[in-house]
Design an enzyme around this catalytic site. Sequence first.
Site, PDB file in Angstrom:
ATOM      1  N   ARG A   6     -14.300 -21.217  58.241  1.00 39.87           N
ATOM      2  CA  ARG A   6     -13.937 -22.242  59.232  1.00 39.87           C
ATOM      3  C   ARG A   6     -13.331 -21.610  60.472  1.00 39.87           C
ATOM      4  O   ARG A   6     -12.645 -22.274  61.248  1.00 39.87           O
ATOM      5  CB  ARG A   6     -12.950 -23.230  58.622  1.00 39.87           C
ATOM      6  CG  ARG A   6     -11.705 -22.570  58.066  1.00 39.87           C
ATOM      7  CD  ARG A   6     -10.719 -23.569  57.585  1.00 39.87           C
ATOM      8  NE  ARG A   6      -9.620 -22.923  56.908  1.00 39.87           N
ATOM      9  CZ  ARG A   6      -8.479 -23.507  56.630  1.00 39.87           C
ATOM     10  NH1 ARG A   6      -8.275 -24.741  56.993  1.00 39.87           N
ATOM     11  NH2 ARG A   6      -7.530 -22.866  55.985  1.00 39.87           N
TER      12      ARG A   6
ATOM     13  N   ASP B 138      -3.838 -14.369  58.173  1.00 40.80           N
ATOM     14  CA  ASP B 138      -4.157 -15.506  57.293  1.00 40.80           C
ATOM     15  C   ASP B 138      -2.902 -16.140  56.706  1.00 40.80           C
ATOM     16  O   ASP B 138      -2.583 -15.953  55.532  1.00 40.80           O
ATOM     17  CB  ASP B 138      -5.120 -15.088  56.183  1.00 40.80           C
ATOM     18  CG  ASP B 138      -6.537 -14.895  56.694  1.00 40.80           C
ATOM     19  OD1 ASP B 138      -6.867 -15.447  57.755  1.00 40.80           O
ATOM     20  OD2 ASP B 138      -7.319 -14.180  56.052  1.00 40.80           O
TER      21      ASP B 138
ATOM     22  N   ASP C 207      -9.401  -9.829  51.135  1.00 43.51           N
ATOM     23  CA  ASP C 207      -9.982 -10.381  52.357  1.00 43.51           C
ATOM     24  C   ASP C 207      -8.904 -10.863  53.317  1.00 43.51           C
ATOM     25  O   ASP C 207      -9.212 -11.224  54.457  1.00 43.51           O
ATOM     26  CB  ASP C 207     -10.952 -11.525  52.038  1.00 43.51           C
ATOM     27  CG  ASP C 207     -10.307 -12.648  51.250  1.00 43.51           C
ATOM     28  OD1 ASP C 207      -9.893 -12.399  50.110  1.00 43.51           O
ATOM     29  OD2 ASP C 207     -10.204 -13.779  51.763  1.00 43.51           O
ATOM     30  N   ASN C 208      -7.645 -10.860  52.884  1.00 41.35           N
ATOM     31  CA  ASN C 208      -6.527 -11.229  53.754  1.00 41.35           C
ATOM     32  C   ASN C 208      -5.705 -10.012  54.156  1.00 41.35           C
ATOM     33  O   ASN C 208      -4.537 -10.143  54.517  1.00 41.35           O
ATOM     34  CB  ASN C 208      -5.619 -12.241  53.053  1.00 41.35           C
ATOM     35  CG  ASN C 208      -6.308 -13.572  52.811  1.00 41.35           C
ATOM     36  OD1 ASN C 208      -7.296 -13.894  53.479  1.00 41.35           O
ATOM     37  ND2 ASN C 208      -5.821 -14.333  51.857  1.00 41.35           N
TER      38      ASN C 208
END
Length: 706
Positions: free
Chosen positions: A246, A464, A454-455
């Site tokens: 998003r 994030d 992934d963060n």
Amino acid sequence: MGALFTGASSLSKLSAIARVSPALSPKQSLNSLNDRLIRAGLISTRVTRTRLNRSSRFCRSPAMVAGIGGGIGGHSADQQHPVRPITVAAAAAAAGDGGAATSSKLMEAPPADVAIAGAKTGGAAAAGAVTRGGGKARLRRLEELEWENSFVDKLPGDPVEENHVRIVRNACYSRVRPSLKLADPQVVAASESVAHLIGLDPNEFTRPEFASVFTGGIVLQGCKPYAQCYGGHQFGHWAGQLGDGRAITLGEVVLGEGGPGEGKAEGKGWRERWEVQLKGVGKTPYSRSADGRAVLRSSIREYLCSEAMAALGVPTTRALCVVTTGEKVLRDMFYNGNAKFEPGAAVCRVAPSLIRFGSFQLHASRGGLDKEMVRVLADYTILHHFPHLADLPEPPVQVREAGSEEEEEAGDPDAVDVTTNKYAAWFAEVAESTGKLVAGWQAVGFTHGVLNTDNMSILGLTIDYGPFGFLDAFDPDFTPNTSDMPGRRYCFRQQPDIGLWNVVQLANTLVTGGVIGVAEAQHGVSRYADSFLSSYQQRMAAKLGLPSYDKDLTHSLLQLMAKHSSDFTNTFRALSRVPASGASSDADLLGPMRKALGLQGAGGEGEKAREWADWLRLYTAKLRAQNVSDADRRAAMDAVNPAYILRNYQCQLAIEAAERGDFSVTRRLQEVLQRPYEEQEGAEEFAQPPPEWALKPGVCMLSCSS
């Protein structure tokens, strides 16, 4: 109560364990790293056990080995067969110099972007300028911003132009445009300091077009919007393809002169690059089953915390603004079947880069042509974000089978010379910056809540902001994420362990990609430990007003704070008011600390008061040995112990007001948090611990739903 990770004994063990023992071969050292960590008590049973798989060279959890966790060794969402032994193929040309090699995969420019109505490109300069890098950056209007699109222009992209959910291979991104249907977007808050970072005149905040630009309704000329492709480990399990579900990057605002890597030190002027990304502006190929939207609740939290962390001096992505979209977005906050509509919003992130550990992991996990992308993306990252390493030697393409004789003779990691391999030097810097980042979190009491790979930023930035939380009452097992219960993998005390675990995953990725060897991987892992320990100890010494780290004093303080649930921020802030001379009575000694410790009345509260008085006597004895005036010590301690942090209950008050259309609470909170180390008249309420009503899920704890 068990020993705290933040105690000195554990820190010393981490330093010793992370360094490679000369007695161990490179093969033994990387394979047995986690065994040694477990024996030393640095990784608890709550943290997924780590081993280097000899076939895939990726770390696998027991669940993955058993085939029940998905991902590496099992079946990931984007891969219908298990990973097999990988042979390193010839790498692609360096991204910065060999863009033509992948030109067939680059997307063509989209149709002409919408220009702002009535705007005059190249018009009169906006008033004012900001000094940067030895030069001055003129503050510009929206349409005057200078955009580059190096990520799109230099890296292979998804050839499919349609915006539908799919598996994307052999690509670092997909071209996609924001797709919200806006209904009277409104600016909730905007940051002047971030505007200055990108050379934007803050007067632009009041232009009618500003809200539309930063919710994606208007795409400025020169932008090539895209969503990044990446994967990652989530809660210790390989999740396969994830990507920007998003978030859509508009492009890179550039300031200064020269090309990539050209800086003042080389006599070529100065240049900065700022990636500008919109979060919550529509679906992308990576949205999976989600709607690509964000709600006002999560957007305000990310905006406020990004700017609060920057003011605290902790490396972070920044946030230019948060804007309502006018949409209603359906969310189930606690995943319990009680979904409801909430106001929609978008937040604008700003950072030099939003490349993550997972950006490299996904390509390495797939093998074949995808694996070559590890080197391509590393070349791009070094050229644009680590330019001082770009001219170091690049090792020849190596073809290594798992467990080969060449690997067995990799050498002693303690003797690694990273100047012979730019990728090894780069990984060492990434690991070091990550260690410093985690030390910064521990020093200010910040718990990220979702430290998936992934963060993890490749630049060592906090990224994030989801169900984060600052410590109120000190509880080393505190997790702000309801999704992290009951295991508490990402709780406060575990963050240094998880940082190490994540760095090991990146090391495995780079070994798999053929850009570093095993000894170089071990060297980088040791840099994480050394960096964390050094930075943490320096920060804790400064917080106590001491010239060097005192492990016994620090550990006993943290134990006492945990036992009595002392407010983390207020306790450290109050310590600067304790006179070095001490006091003749417990009551006098406790005087400056009474409010912070919750001690009522002149005599305090029995055992609690006596224990604190005993510790303060030890502390003041240490202070007297320094021969530093109380005034000077207080000034130094107040500069590192904030008076104000972003407490979750205050964030909730701002959210509730904003949902009623009142943005003043958000703006006032941001104003206070921009000067966290200064006592501010009329801001006493922002230093208060949470009231009773705030000690509940939805305020003190949240889920990943946003």
